[in-house]
Design a protein around this motif. Structure first.
Motif, PDB file in Angstrom:
ATOM      1  N   TYR A   1      20.126  -1.799-180.248  1.00  0.00           N
ATOM      2  CA  TYR A   1      19.302  -2.564-179.320  1.00  0.00           C
ATOM      3  C   TYR A   1      19.958  -3.911-179.038  1.00  0.00           C
ATOM      4  O   TYR A   1      20.555  -4.521-179.931  1.00  0.00           O
ATOM      5  N   SER A   2      19.849  -4.362-177.801  1.00  0.00           N
ATOM      6  CA  SER A   2      20.314  -5.693-177.424  1.00  0.00           C
ATOM      7  C   SER A   2      19.219  -6.700-177.725  1.00  0.00           C
ATOM      8  O   SER A   2      18.036  -6.441-177.470  1.00  0.00           O
ATOM      9  N   VAL A   3      19.608  -7.853-178.242  1.00  0.00           N
ATOM     10  CA  VAL A   3      18.659  -8.894-178.629  1.00  0.00           C
ATOM     11  C   VAL A   3      18.922 -10.147-177.794  1.00  0.00           C
ATOM     12  O   VAL A   3      20.060 -10.620-177.716  1.00  0.00           O
TER      13      VAL A   3
ATOM     14  N   MET B   1      14.908 -13.648-186.447  1.00  0.00           N
ATOM     15  CA  MET B   1      14.707 -12.210-186.609  1.00  0.00           C
ATOM     16  C   MET B   1      14.038 -11.879-187.946  1.00  0.00           C
ATOM     17  O   MET B   1      13.259 -10.928-188.049  1.00  0.00           O
TER      18      MET B   1
ATOM     19  N   TYR C   1      20.719  -6.558-188.346  1.00  0.00           N
ATOM     20  CA  TYR C   1      20.980  -7.506-187.257  1.00  0.00           C
ATOM     21  C   TYR C   1      22.336  -8.160-187.485  1.00  0.00           C
ATOM     22  O   TYR C   1      22.645  -8.590-188.605  1.00  0.00           O
TER      23      TYR C   1
ATOM     24  N   LYS D   1      11.781  -1.136-174.836  1.00  0.00           N
ATOM     25  CA  LYS D   1      11.833  -2.573-174.588  1.00  0.00           C
ATOM     26  C   LYS D   1      10.625  -3.223-175.249  1.00  0.00           C
ATOM     27  O   LYS D   1       9.480  -2.812-175.028  1.00  0.00           O
TER      28      LYS D   1
ATOM     29  N   GLU E   1      13.471 -10.741-176.925  1.00  0.00           N
ATOM     30  CA  GLU E   1      13.422  -9.488-176.156  1.00  0.00           C
ATOM     31  C   GLU E   1      14.386  -8.490-176.789  1.00  0.00           C
ATOM     32  O   GLU E   1      15.569  -8.794-176.972  1.00  0.00           O
ATOM     33  N   ILE E   2      13.880  -7.302-177.135  1.00  0.00           N
ATOM     34  CA  ILE E   2      14.678  -6.249-177.760  1.00  0.00           C
ATOM     35  C   ILE E   2      14.726  -5.064-176.813  1.00  0.00           C
ATOM     36  O   ILE E   2      13.682  -4.513-176.461  1.00  0.00           O
ATOM     37  N   THR E   3      15.932  -4.670-176.398  1.00  0.00           N
ATOM     38  CA  THR E   3      16.090  -3.621-175.393  1.00  0.00           C
ATOM     39  C   THR E   3      17.036  -2.546-175.899  1.00  0.00           C
ATOM     40  O   THR E   3      18.124  -2.860-176.418  1.00  0.00           O
TER      41      THR E   3
END
Length: 831
Positions: free
Chosen positions: A66-68, A88, A106, A122, A165-167
């Motif tokens: 996931y992108s942070v 986080m 992370y 998301k 935002e986690i995507t």
């Protein structure tokens, strides 16, 4: 940009009719070869290695990436691993149920990983920290920032609310690791291993460790050692997962780094420069030491990064690296205890993320079988045999194989205390015993005391005025006595003195020179000096017996060129210093002890050599390879190389394909440019010293014996690699060289190639010991370092473009090296 596919690739270049189709491989498909076999020769020995076997019970597990994105309350992006990890960690504590209780790994920046997916692709969260880290960019110079500086710097994060935002980004299956263990490489193998390593780093971060790449360091006074100069050595550990023939393993090793001793900046500068009075601080040297360091101001508790100070740069920067090496050494048994204790104490089996993908780590070092190769026989003067023992030999009662004669020479003395008449007499007597006939020096030239406090350029120029005045013509050789070591720092000349002196002699005058520093001079010291002098002036100290009577398999019948390639970069933080690419090539085939160097500058921090083939507007090639090919032809009785063996240093596994597809292509183009019909056969080997695999004797507290080779169990499950410890590790724990065979068109057997590599560790003309890596690579490193002194000298002698915090706009042209004088070019000037 559209993704490139096979259908959109440009067509391959037209092949000359004499080339066989199977010799040319599309550069996008050229990959390292698979292992062709293992060696059989040598005495068997039982070894241990610092790899710990890893069990995997859930090989079908899938990591979700996931992108942070973390923003402050004012929508500004938050940067920095420290604040990111705090945010986080707080997010997990606050929103545990919203994450379905899933643990995540992370990386401290912009990516996190879970085993299995999160509830949604998301997710958005708001995180409140009780204490938000305060961070701010740096002003242009030290001291109070101006209003303009305040506007240019990033805003500090004084707010306590952060939006996260986690995507969803990608899936990374564990299955490629299982396939890699069977010798099947896929594109995702490295990605899966990288996630496992991130889990290790996160675990270390949660313990409050300092993270430096794959190493971590505890904030524990027991791990700190003062090495002087305001610098502290910190001992920690390196840990990384590796795929090997024996399965997945955890490579655990002791690691060391340097940190600045915490405290006021002024105190650090005084300690670093060994001063008591702040008025004596050398601000040019201080600028280089402080650049890019973070400081916290007392009045507002804010952090800044120093990018410059207003004073002009001085001529010198000196780090006490040798002290770090000395104080971080461990004997083999001590290192074994340290890493096994670490494995037990860190309890990796209890980590929730590792548990989720079925990872378990054994607590014992991996046993592996090694072989000890016999040392090669050497030939010295009068064709006398010399048998190295335990990786060493000497010239006691022996003469050099091919000693030179020195008729015209002089002693140049920059030291106020060295008795040069005594030195020259002892050098002549020592040379006589080794077969070197040295006439009395034409002159002993002492520096005029008036110039001793002048800059290095002035001192060198004034000395050459005396040389021209006192000598009837150019000398064959100059012995240069440097200033006393204890005064070099005061004069700012411990490195820079070599710059103008070497540049004047090697580039402008074409005079061979040997520099020495005043110290306790005995027969062994003089012998070592004479080994260098003899090699520089064209002599040969010793030969391999197989060179004397050529018997090396696959080399005796076909003219063979051996290349050693290396790139030297500036010190960390010196982003404006050009990198130095050096390639040495063997000459006078069938010898493999004599080499010539070709050196070029290239863009800073660029690892791939870009001047192997360098076509000019007039159609000529001004590249490195052409220079070395012509020298091989001239020194080998008009023979052209039918085989080329390349030893490449300084590249990581992720760069292997670039070596094969970029550098090798450039070498081929240089050969084709000369109009050669048929290409020679290539064998390409990458040598690595910067790794963390150590070898230990199972039933012996000493280091592994010289000649130890390992090509099973802890090597790559598919690729062709092996470890070799050719040298005698008398201090600390030996680090074997890790050799990767990327290409072998010549067709060496495993034994033949390993014996060649072993033999090339005994042809280093500067010493009477086997060295830890093949001599061609050492020579390339020496050539790059010596020519790099020219660049360092020029850079430190001129004003920096970033003085006063201003950087010149646009790319800075790469500074070119001056070419060597024609008298020097084909010599081993780098010895």
């Amino acid at each position: 940009m559209a993704e490139t596919t096979e259908d959109t690739l440009p067509p391959p270049p037209m092949l000359p009719p004499e080339l066989k189709p199977d010799r040319f491989v599309d550069h996008l498909k050229r990959v390292p070869i698979s292992r062709t076999g293992t060696g059989k020769t040598g005495r068997r020995v039982n070894l241990l290695t610092n790899h710990f076997r890893v069990g995997v019970t859930v090989p079908d597990a899938v990591f979700y990436q996931y992108s942070v994105a973390i923003q402050g309350g004012d929508q500004r992006v938050v940067e920095g691993k420290g604040i990111g990890r705090k945010v986080m960690d707080k997010l997990y504590q606050t929103y545990y149920s919203e994450l379905d209780g899933k643990q995540f790994a992370y990386d401290g920046e912009k990516a996190l990983y879970t085993v299995g997916s999160l509830p949604q692709n998301k997710l958005e969260f708001q995180v409140v920290l009780e204490e938000a880290a305060v961070k701010r960019g740096s002003p242009g110079m030290t001291g109070s920032p101006s209003e303009t500086d305040r506007k240019r710097t990033k805003r500090s994060f004084q707010e306590k609310i952060f939006n996260v935002e986690i995507t969803f980004a990608a899936k990374i299956p564990m299955k490629p690791i299982a396939l890699a263990l069977k010798g099947i490489e896929t594109e995702n193998t490295g990605d899966a291993l990288r996630v496992l390593d991130i889990i290790l780093r996160q675990q270390a971060a949660k313990r409050g460790c300092l993270l430096v790449r794959q190493s971590f360091f505890h904030d524990d006074v027991r791990n700190f050692v003062d090495v002087g100069g305001g610098v502290t050595a910190c001992r920690g550990f390196h840990s990384s997962f590796r795929t090997t023939q024996g399965g997945l393993s955890l490579n655990m090793d002791v690691s060391s780094t340097m940190i600045l001793t915490p405290g006021p900046v002024l105190d650090f500068l005084l300690t670093n420069q060994n001063l008591r009075d702040p008025r004596q601080i050398d601000w040019g040297r201080a600028k280089k030491m402080l650049k890019n360091l973070r400081v916290k101001t007392r009045h507002n508790n804010m952090e800044f990064k120093i990018i410059g100070i207003s004073e002009k740069p001085c001529n010198q920067q000196y780090m006490q690296r040798a002290s770090l090496v000395e104080k971080s050494r461990q004997k083999p048994q001590e290192r074994i205890r340290t890493v096994t204790d670490a494995i037990k104490n860190y309890r990796y089996d209890d980590d929730a993320m590792l548990k989720a993908c079925g990872i378990s780590v054994e607590k014992q070092l991996t046993a592996v079988e090694g072989r000890v190769l016999n040392a090669p026989k050497l030939k010295v003067g009068n064709s006398e045999d010399c048998i190295p023992r335990n990786g060493r030999w000497n010239f006691n009662q022996k003469r050099l194989f091919s000693p030179i004669e020195i008729k015209r020479w002089a002693v140049v003395n920059f030291s106020a205390r060295c008795d040069t008449s005594h030195l020259s007499r002892d050098l002549i007597n020592c040379g006589r015993s080794k077969g070197i006939k040295i006439e009395r020096p034409h002159s002993l030239i002492e520096e005029d005391p008036r110039w001793r406090r002048s800059g290095p350029v002035v001192r060198v120029e004034k000395m050459f005025e005396l040389i021209k005045e006192k000598l009837p013509g150019p000398p064959q050789f100059l012995l240069c006595v440097l200033p006393e070591r204890k005064n070099c720092d005061v004069y700012g000349m411990s490195n820079l003195f070599l710059g103008p002196w070497k540049k004047k002699n090697l580039s402008e005058m074409g005079i061979f020179t040997q520099c020495i520093s005043p110290m306790k001079i005995n027969d062994q010291y003089l012998t070592n000096v004479l080994l260098k002098i003899n090699s520089k002036l064209g002599g040969v100290n010793s030969l391999l017996d197989v060179e004397h009577i050529p018997t090396l398999p696959l080399l005796k019948s076909s003219p063979t060129l051996i290349l050693g390639m290396d790139v030297s970069h500036g010190s960390p933080g010196q982003s404006d210093i050009p990198s130095i690419a050096a390639v040495v090539g063997s000459r006078s085939w069938p010898l493999i002890s004599r080499y010539r160097a070709s050196v070029r500058t290239q863009s800073p921090k660029v690892e791939m050599i870009d001047s192997l083939y360098k076509p000019l507007l007039n159609g000529e090639d001004d590249g490195i390879i052409r220079e070395l090919l012509l020298d091989f032809f001239e020194s080998s009785e008009g023979r052209k190389p039918e085989q080329i063996i390349i030893f490449r240093d300084g590249v990581s596994e992720s760069q292997f394909n670039q070596v094969l597809n970029i550098e090798l292509d450039q070498i081929i183009k240089a050969i084709e440019h000369l109009g050669e019909g048929r290409l020679p056969k290539f064998t390409l080997v990458v040598a690595q010293k910067n790794h963390h695999t150590k070898l230990f004797q199972a039933n012996d507290p000493n280091n592994v014996p010289p000649g130890t080779v390992v090509d099973t169990r802890v090597v790559h499950p598919r690729n062709y690699d092996f470890y070799m410890c050719a040298h005698n590790g008398a201090i600390g724990t030996s680090r074997p060289a890790h050799y990767h065979v990327l290409l072998d068109e010549i067709g060496f057997s495993a034994d033949d190639l390993q014996n060649l590599v072993h033999s090339l560790s005994y042809v280093y003309q500067r010493s009477t010991t086997a060295i830890s890596i093949v001599a061609p690579i050492c020579y390339a490193h020496l050539a790059a370092a010596q020519m790099g002194q020219f660049i360092k000298f020029e850079d430190s002698s001129s004003d920096s473009s970033s003085s006063h915090g201003i950087t010149a706009a646009g790319p800075v042209p790469v500074q070119q090296l001056p070419r060597l004088h024609e008298n020097i070019r084909s010599s081993m000037f780098f010895c």
